[in-house]
Scaffold this motif. Structure first.
Motif, PDB file in Angstrom:
ATOM      1  N   THR A  58     -40.207 -16.212  -4.431  1.00  0.00           N
ATOM      2  CA  THR A  58     -41.624 -16.519  -4.641  1.00  0.00           C
ATOM      3  C   THR A  58     -42.069 -16.344  -6.093  1.00  0.00           C
ATOM      4  OG1 THR A  58     -42.382 -14.241  -4.238  1.00  0.00           O
ATOM      5  CG2 THR A  58     -42.139 -15.695  -2.309  1.00  0.00           C
ATOM      6  N   HIS A  59     -41.338 -15.528  -6.851  1.00  0.00           N
ATOM      7  CA  HIS A  59     -41.733 -15.140  -8.212  1.00  0.00           C
ATOM      8  C   HIS A  59     -43.095 -14.456  -8.203  1.00  0.00           C
ATOM      9  CE1 HIS A  59     -38.290 -17.374  -9.653  1.00  0.00           C
ATOM     10  NE2 HIS A  59     -38.728 -18.447  -9.026  1.00  0.00           N
ATOM     11  N   VAL A  60     -43.389 -13.770  -7.094  1.00  0.00           N
ATOM     12  CA  VAL A  60     -44.621 -13.015  -6.930  1.00  0.00           C
ATOM     13  C   VAL A  60     -44.267 -11.543  -6.748  1.00  0.00           C
ATOM     14  CG1 VAL A  60     -46.672 -12.637  -5.500  1.00  0.00           C
ATOM     15  CG2 VAL A  60     -45.831 -14.973  -5.885  1.00  0.00           C
ATOM     16  N   ARG A  61     -44.905 -10.672  -7.496  1.00  0.00           N
ATOM     17  CA  ARG A  61     -44.660  -9.222  -7.388  1.00  0.00           C
ATOM     18  C   ARG A  61     -45.254  -8.682  -6.090  1.00  0.00           C
ATOM     19  NH1 ARG A  61     -43.091  -5.058 -11.420  1.00  0.00           N
ATOM     20  NH2 ARG A  61     -43.643  -3.061 -10.520  1.00  0.00           N
ATOM     21  N   MET A  62     -44.456  -7.944  -5.318  1.00  0.00           N
ATOM     22  CA  MET A  62     -44.946  -7.275  -4.121  1.00  0.00           C
ATOM     23  C   MET A  62     -45.432  -5.883  -4.524  1.00  0.00           C
ATOM     24  SD  MET A  62     -44.605  -9.451  -1.631  1.00  0.00           S
ATOM     25  CE  MET A  62     -44.846 -10.812  -2.806  1.00  0.00           C
ATOM     26  N   ASP A  63     -46.745  -5.690  -4.467  1.00  0.00           N
ATOM     27  CA  ASP A  63     -47.312  -4.407  -4.888  1.00  0.00           C
ATOM     28  C   ASP A  63     -47.053  -3.315  -3.862  1.00  0.00           C
ATOM     29  OD1 ASP A  63     -48.835  -5.323  -7.335  1.00  0.00           O
ATOM     30  OD2 ASP A  63     -49.676  -6.659  -5.822  1.00  0.00           O
ATOM     31  N   HIS A  64     -46.973  -3.714  -2.586  1.00  0.00           N
ATOM     32  CA  HIS A  64     -46.732  -2.731  -1.535  1.00  0.00           C
ATOM     33  C   HIS A  64     -45.833  -3.321  -0.450  1.00  0.00           C
ATOM     34  CE1 HIS A  64     -49.438   0.255  -3.108  1.00  0.00           C
ATOM     35  NE2 HIS A  64     -50.453  -0.579  -3.093  1.00  0.00           N
ATOM     36  N   TYR A  65     -45.304  -2.401   0.358  1.00  0.00           N
ATOM     37  CA  TYR A  65     -44.402  -2.758   1.445  1.00  0.00           C
ATOM     38  C   TYR A  65     -44.816  -1.972   2.685  1.00  0.00           C
ATOM     39  CZ  TYR A  65     -40.089  -2.678   4.239  1.00  0.00           C
ATOM     40  OH  TYR A  65     -39.179  -2.778   5.251  1.00  0.00           O
TER      41      TYR A  65
END
Length: 351
Positions: A182-189
């Protein structure tokens, strides 16, 4: 063949009430335990139930950039202003067979796990709009090299099923794979497992779901007649896992069932006045926190409650649910691949 839409459906509002409830579900644990924590022991116990993974430390700097923080609109009036920046949360439903309860509910081997459900929840800056993107587990991807807790790393894998990332490298590899495609940063999981989901349903007294067709799925061990049914925890979990007993047996059909089930479950939560029944409230909070795994930025009651408070401006009219656009994989008609350029456009809109 998979039963997907060749044209994709990215960006089309769908089931807005459902999506709002899903996002509410992300913070449900924090809101429930806030009320349950009437004693120091209760707060300590529920807080310590939450498991966490240090994803930031494991992945280091080899990740998409973080979103630029946005000050709270109330910063001038609040002593501790709530965060208001854009946020991306990877939410996984894990089919882990570890532990006696999960093994019994999973109906499979006692080792190994995959991510049966994967959603990227994007919350816009200001936290008054949101988009939930479901990623089909059968999507073929290039799985990047992932660090292992035992040392070393996994090899890059081409044409690998998306949900295998969790199987080979746990939460860290699941996050890295999502960020890679996605080239999107996952801030949380956020992750919830088999037994926790079933316990939550049972703690609420079951969940009422309307089934459009008879279901007879030997893999999920579910047999249901069409109509409105009150399901217990084990039945609700089987419904969430059902794919072969409906439609063409594709994973995309299962995503529709999961959305229906989550909507029904969270409507049950909202209609049950838990705060007038401390015993049931604690049981629900115990079920949620004991099955919850988060990143280290969300692994406490106070952090979950702060997240919930920051989302108070979300409304049903400003939330949409989409599925990542996919087409049949040329190499395997039982698998899908991202449909381009539609998929890339969708992910770019979330950065």
């Amino acid at each position: 063949m998979t039963g997907h839409d060749e044209n994709g459906d990215a960006g089309r509002p769908r089931g807005r009430r459902s999506t709002t409830l899903k996002i509410a579900g992300l913070t449900l644990a924090g809101l429930l335990v806030l009320g349950a924590g009437t004693t120091g022991w209760a707060y300590w116990h529920l807080d310590n139930n939450i498991k966490s993974v240090d994803i930031d430390n494991a992945l280091g700097d080899d990740r998409p950039p973080k979103a630029v923080p946005t000050p709270s609109a109330d910063a001038s009036t609040e002593a501790s202003p709530l965060p208001a920046g854009a946020l991306n949360i990877l939410v996984l439903g894990s089919d882990s067979r570890s532990g006696k309860e999960n093994k019994a509910l999973g109906g499979g081997s006692s080792s190994g796990a995959r991510s049966d459900t994967a959603m990227v929840v994007h919350i816009d800056a200001g936290r008054t709009k949101a988009t939930v993107v479901s990623i089909p587990r059968d999507t073929l991807v290039t799985r990047p090299s992932c660090p292992l807790t035992s040392g070393g790393s996994t090899a890059v894998a081409y044409n690998s099923m998306f949900n295998s990332a969790y199987s080979v490298g746990g939460a860290v590899c699941a996050v890295k794979t999502v960020e890679s495609i996605t080239h999107v940063r996952m801030d949380h999981y956020v992750e919830i497992d088999f037994s926790g989901f079933a316990k939550l349903v049972n703690a609420l007294g079951g969940v009422t779901v309307t089934i459009d067709q008879d279901i007879d799925d030997h893999d999920s061990h579910l047999q249901l007649k069409a109509g409105t049914r009150l399901l217990d925890g084990k039945q609700a979990l089987a419904l969430a896992r059902t794919r072969h007993g409906i439609g063409d047996g594709s994973d995309l059909g299962r995503i529709g069932l999961q959305q229906k089930l989550v909507t029904a479950l969270l409507e049950q939560i909202s209609s049950t006045n838990l705060f007038t029944d401390p015993g049931r409230l604690y049981t629900v909070a115990e079920a949620v926190t004991s099955s919850l795994t988060t990143d280290t930025g969300l692994d406490s009651l106070s952090e979950l409650v702060e997240l919930g408070r920051s989302l108070k401006g979300l409304s049903a009219d400003d939330v949409k649910t989409v599925m990542m656009p996919v087409v049949t994989a040329p190499s395997d008609h039982n698998r899908v691949v991202a449909k381009e350029p539609a998929a890339s456009r969708l992910w770019k809109s979330l950065r």
